[in-house]
Design a protein around this motif. Sequence first.
Motif, short mmCIF file in Angstrom:
data_model
loop_
_atom_site.label_atom_id
_atom_site.label_comp_id
_atom_site.label_asym_id
_atom_site.label_seq_id
_atom_site.Cartn_x
_atom_site.Cartn_y
_atom_site.Cartn_z
N VAL A 92 6.78 3.65 -3.19
CA VAL A 92 6.22 3.36 -1.87
C VAL A 92 5.30 4.52 -1.53
N ALA A 93 4.13 4.22 -0.98
CA ALA A 93 3.18 5.28 -0.66
C ALA A 93 3.74 6.22 0.41
N ASP A 94 3.34 7.49 0.33
CA ASP A 94 3.92 8.53 1.18
C ASP A 94 3.84 8.26 2.68
N ILE A 95 2.62 7.99 3.16
CA ILE A 95 2.46 7.87 4.62
C ILE A 95 3.17 6.61 5.11
N THR A 143 1.05 10.41 -5.72
CA THR A 143 2.08 10.26 -4.69
C THR A 143 3.05 11.44 -4.69
N LYS A 155 10.26 5.67 10.69
CA LYS A 155 10.26 5.90 12.14
C LYS A 155 10.38 4.62 12.92
N THR A 208 -5.59 5.18 16.39
CA THR A 208 -4.19 5.50 16.08
C THR A 208 -3.51 6.31 17.18
N ASN A 213 3.94 0.88 -5.80
CA ASN A 213 3.00 1.57 -4.91
C ASN A 213 2.71 0.75 -3.65
N ASP A 231 -1.93 -2.86 -0.34
CA ASP A 231 -2.44 -1.79 0.52
C ASP A 231 -2.33 -2.18 1.98
N PHE A 239 -10.60 -2.21 -1.09
CA PHE A 239 -9.53 -3.18 -0.89
C PHE A 239 -10.11 -4.53 -0.48
N SER A 257 -5.74 8.61 7.23
CA SER A 257 -5.39 9.08 5.88
C SER A 257 -6.48 9.96 5.26
N ARG A 312 -12.87 2.86 0.07
CA ARG A 312 -11.88 1.81 -0.24
C ARG A 312 -12.56 0.49 -0.54
N THR A 330 1.09 7.00 13.79
CA THR A 330 1.01 7.15 15.24
C THR A 330 2.25 7.82 15.84
N ARG A 361 -1.45 13.01 -0.51
CA ARG A 361 -1.75 13.09 0.92
C ARG A 361 -2.82 14.11 1.19
N ASN A 412 6.86 7.31 5.49
CA ASN A 412 7.13 8.06 6.73
C ASN A 412 7.04 7.17 7.95
N ASN A 413 6.01 6.34 7.98
CA ASN A 413 5.83 5.46 9.14
C ASN A 413 6.95 4.43 9.23
N ILE A 426 -1.39 11.26 9.18
CA ILE A 426 -0.07 10.94 9.74
C ILE A 426 -0.16 9.62 10.49
N CYS A 447 0.03 1.51 0.00
CA CYS A 447 -1.00 2.54 -0.22
C CYS A 447 -2.17 2.31 0.71
N GLY A 448 -2.98 3.35 0.90
CA GLY A 448 -4.15 3.21 1.75
C GLY A 448 -4.00 3.98 3.04
N SER A 449 -4.26 3.31 4.12
CA SER A 449 -4.47 4.00 5.39
C SER A 449 -3.15 4.43 6.02
N SER A 450 -3.28 5.26 7.07
CA SER A 450 -2.09 5.78 7.75
C SER A 450 -1.65 4.88 8.89
N ARG A 451 -2.30 3.72 9.04
CA ARG A 451 -2.01 2.86 10.19
C ARG A 451 -0.53 2.51 10.29
N GLU A 452 0.07 2.89 11.39
CA GLU A 452 1.48 2.55 11.61
C GLU A 452 1.60 1.07 12.00
#
Lengths: 190, 473
Positions: A103-106, B203, A113, B38, A76, A20, B436, B135, B434, B152, B235, A109-110, B150, A79-84
Amino acid sequence: MNPIRVIESRTVVLPRENVDTDQIIPARFLKTTSKEGLGRSLFADWRYDSAGTPRPEFVLNQPATQGCQVLVAGDNFGCGSSREHAPWALVDFGIRAVISTSVADIFRNNALKNGLVPVVVDAAAHQKLLSAPGAPVRIDLESRTVTLPDGSRASFPIDGFARYCLMNGVDELGFLLSQGEAIDRFERSR
Amino acid sequence: MAPRTLFEKVWDAHQVQAETADTPAVLYIDLHLVHEVTSPQAFSELRARGLGVRRPERTLATMDHSTPTLPSGADGRWPFADPQAAAQVQRLEQNCADFGVELHPLGSPRQGIVHVMGPELGATQPGMTVVCGDSHTATHGAFGALAFGIGTSEVGHVLASQCLLQRRPRTLAVKVDGTLRGGVTAKDLVLAIIARLGVGGGTGHVLEYLGPAVRALSMEARMTLCNMSIEAGARAGMVAPDDTTFQWLAGRSRVPSGAAWDAAVARWRSLPSDPGARYDREMALDASALEPMITWGTNPGQGIAVTGRVPDPAAEKEAAARASAEAALRYMGLRPGQAIAGQPVQVVFVGSCTNGRIEDLRAAAQVLRGRKVQTRTLVVPGSMAVKKLAEAEGLDRVVREAGAEWREPGCSMCIGMNGDVIAAGQYCVSTSNRNFEGRQGQGGRTLLASPYTAAASAVAGAVADPRPLLEGR
Ligand code: SF4
């Protein structure tokens, strides 16, 4: 962004499922306002003990994995947060592609980029990679294939637009801004 | 027109350009929520390119992750954990001022966790597209909005263009029949769903929660449910709007009033999925069979009934799953087969965007009233508005008299960025989302549960089934 067509490197294998984003970069390192230098904190709690000394048993600390640019991980990944900050840390460390069965979706995407290539392969190909740490692989975006340790090739899916952007060094914001007229029209129509 | 799902209706109404084989869709964003962690690099990117914020009025900011939950001192200064946290918060203030974005800063009456604040203001409305560099933006799906997290770079995209490039996700209907029994909450329901689906099971999908058990949930409970959709890898999660939704929204500062309100409600009534609409996948669950849930491992899918036993990894058929369960047990210091109830815990956390709303605090107080906690216990309201309401109801007193700490709003121990952390090796029953490794502090061990279960565990000093403590209350 620099165009990417081929990545050739030995692999580093991290055979854990559901890696994660809190493992990739713990939250205490997110207090930065820049993207620089995050590679130091990559996998911090696995890489270092509480005194900050590298743990010799962790795979990224082993001499044999130094300079490896391709990370092979369990299902997977990301997974977890959207942190880039997660792909920023991987890229800053020198990782250029992550291979997994999903691979987790977000995260995906990150990653895209930031020129980090997510490579999703089937379980059989994954198994070959897991069982041959350090094997040289060649990831080819043109043919959407990765060469496996036994010399065979596995194909991987990648969105056509994302692939175009990677191969031509195009960034998505430029594309979005070129849609300005359509966005104006949409806003007027509501 | 063919019958459409809620998701499809919202998606279709926001396509500036439909997707093609070569290009993703250009999706218009109605509401963009921003917080301090972010966004700094996104604003830097805007500056570097000489761009402005396209729709500042569709952008709304607050600070929550790095913010202290202890009050400011006599000199008005906040006890930030470190200079970096203070600098991050200060940067958001600067960015919002420079780019004309509405900000609800620390200490202001509307500040709060971004996913608590948005709905409270009435900024989140049915049929909208909502994004945030976080998220748990999935929370806002409770209103029948399409809401997702999303990164950054994408925060920068939305700031500059009010749009995102997106491929259309698939849909997964989660149908919940029956009725939740006493002491069993939306948190238990969603933990049960994730245990069933797995942490990667959603997913590529948007979940729609359907069925009588979902209809019966309050808005707070629907937010808890949608909030954790991301923990199944999805998502977004959505609940179709209904009278419960409209009643909750009516009169809030950002919703229309008078004739415009009536027109909005009429529009929103057309959002629920049409009869016969098709989903890519479906799953069903019986709410009546559920018990309070708690996690034993290091991902939110590793959950069991609070009356259950820690599973034995040896029972896992797949090698990878077995290895991951073994690693989780090693980290958690739990034994296969042990009853989870009675496991000693040192910390209890009630709060977060999952369970930091007024109903959650009422639930915790219901258990705590007239009892004493045996653990360090933090109760952290999700927002200033929640805090004020709770204090008006006297919940702060109940919490304090039980020996627990009543804090200022923020993410707090959900993520441990602001100094609210648990120590290595400690066990914490947490109402957050979470578990984790290290999420609540390096080496800390998190067990996710509902506010009832968390409060009951605080009273017992060990994992406890809340139902006996709720009898007669
Ligand atoms: S409360 Fe936790 S999950 Fe929610 S926004 Fe804050 S850090 Fe994220």
